[in-house]
Design a protein around this motif. Sequence first.
Motif, PDB file in Angstrom:
ATOM      1  N   SER A 121       0.791  -1.207   0.005  1.00 54.60           N
ATOM      2  CA  SER A 121       0.280  -0.013  -0.159  1.00 54.60           C
ATOM      3  C   SER A 121       0.973   1.131   0.141  1.00 54.60           C
ATOM      4  CB  SER A 121      -0.808  -0.010   1.173  1.00 54.60           C
ATOM      5  OG  SER A 121      -1.606   1.101   1.268  1.00 54.60           O
ATOM      6  N   PHE A 122       1.971   1.294   0.940  1.00 60.55           N
ATOM      7  CA  PHE A 122       2.888   2.352   0.915  1.00 60.55           C
ATOM      8  C   PHE A 122       3.381   2.465  -0.327  1.00 60.55           C
ATOM      9  CE2 PHE A 122       7.049   3.925   1.669  1.00 60.55           C
ATOM     10  CZ  PHE A 122       6.787   5.160   2.167  1.00 60.55           C
ATOM     11  N   LEU A 123       3.923   1.488  -1.065  1.00 58.21           N
ATOM     12  CA  LEU A 123       4.931   1.499  -2.166  1.00 58.21           C
ATOM     13  C   LEU A 123       3.977   2.100  -3.560  1.00 58.21           C
ATOM     14  CD1 LEU A 123       7.184  -1.565  -1.924  1.00 58.21           C
ATOM     15  CD2 LEU A 123       7.877   0.629  -1.587  1.00 58.21           C
ATOM     16  N   ASN A 124       2.770   1.617  -3.546  1.00 60.45           N
ATOM     17  CA  ASN A 124       1.769   1.903  -4.645  1.00 60.45           C
ATOM     18  C   ASN A 124       1.436   3.262  -4.549  1.00 60.45           C
ATOM     19  OD1 ASN A 124       2.036  -0.700  -6.221  1.00 60.45           O
ATOM     20  ND2 ASN A 124       0.712  -1.475  -4.722  1.00 60.45           N
ATOM     21  N   GLN A 125       1.624   4.172  -3.452  1.00 59.75           N
ATOM     22  CA  GLN A 125       1.284   5.433  -3.403  1.00 59.75           C
ATOM     23  C   GLN A 125       1.824   6.328  -4.530  1.00 59.75           C
ATOM     24  OE1 GLN A 125       1.928   7.185   0.340  1.00 59.75           O
ATOM     25  NE2 GLN A 125       0.829   5.683   1.603  1.00 59.75           N
ATOM     26  N   GLU A 126       1.203   7.069  -5.064  1.00 58.56           N
ATOM     27  CA  GLU A 126       1.874   8.010  -6.217  1.00 58.56           C
ATOM     28  C   GLU A 126       2.703   8.869  -5.424  1.00 58.56           C
ATOM     29  OE1 GLU A 126      -0.361   9.790  -9.226  1.00 58.56           O
ATOM     30  OE2 GLU A 126      -2.011   8.223  -8.900  1.00 58.56           O
ATOM     31  N   VAL A 127       3.848   9.260  -6.252  1.00 56.51           N
ATOM     32  CA  VAL A 127       5.125  10.053  -5.635  1.00 56.51           C
ATOM     33  C   VAL A 127       4.647  11.608  -5.811  1.00 56.51           C
ATOM     34  CG1 VAL A 127       7.182  10.613  -5.732  1.00 56.51           C
ATOM     35  CG2 VAL A 127       6.646   8.305  -6.267  1.00 56.51           C
TER      36      VAL A 127
END
Length: 127
Positions: A121-127
């Motif tokens: 979930s954290f890694l898939n957040q948009e930057v």
Amino acid sequence: MRRRCGRFYHEMEGMGLKPGFILEGLILKLLAQEPMHGYEIFTRIEEYFSEIPSFRGLVMRGVGYRILRMMEEFGLIASEWDVSIGPARRVYKITEDGLKTLEAFINSLNTLKMTLEKILSFLNQEV
């Protein structure tokens, strides 16, 4: 916190997975359903998880049989010889310690699943 069931340690925090950890859990789950001989155990695992390369060829490699012997040595499973039909073969069944270890295994995987979902979930957040 470490929980000991038989000889096997399952880290409930930190998720230290040792080689054979998954295969041991799958064996315990099958034997909790019914007693069966080694070839049947590994054939079922290979069929159910046919798309996962590390579970292919368990019977031919002999890996599974070494794990069965180790699990029996530490009291998670028990076996007896069945000579009723055809050649003699070992039939394995789960013990009380095996049932406790199966419960710990399931809890460990559920904790790992929640951890991985949080990380993804954290890694898939948009930057």
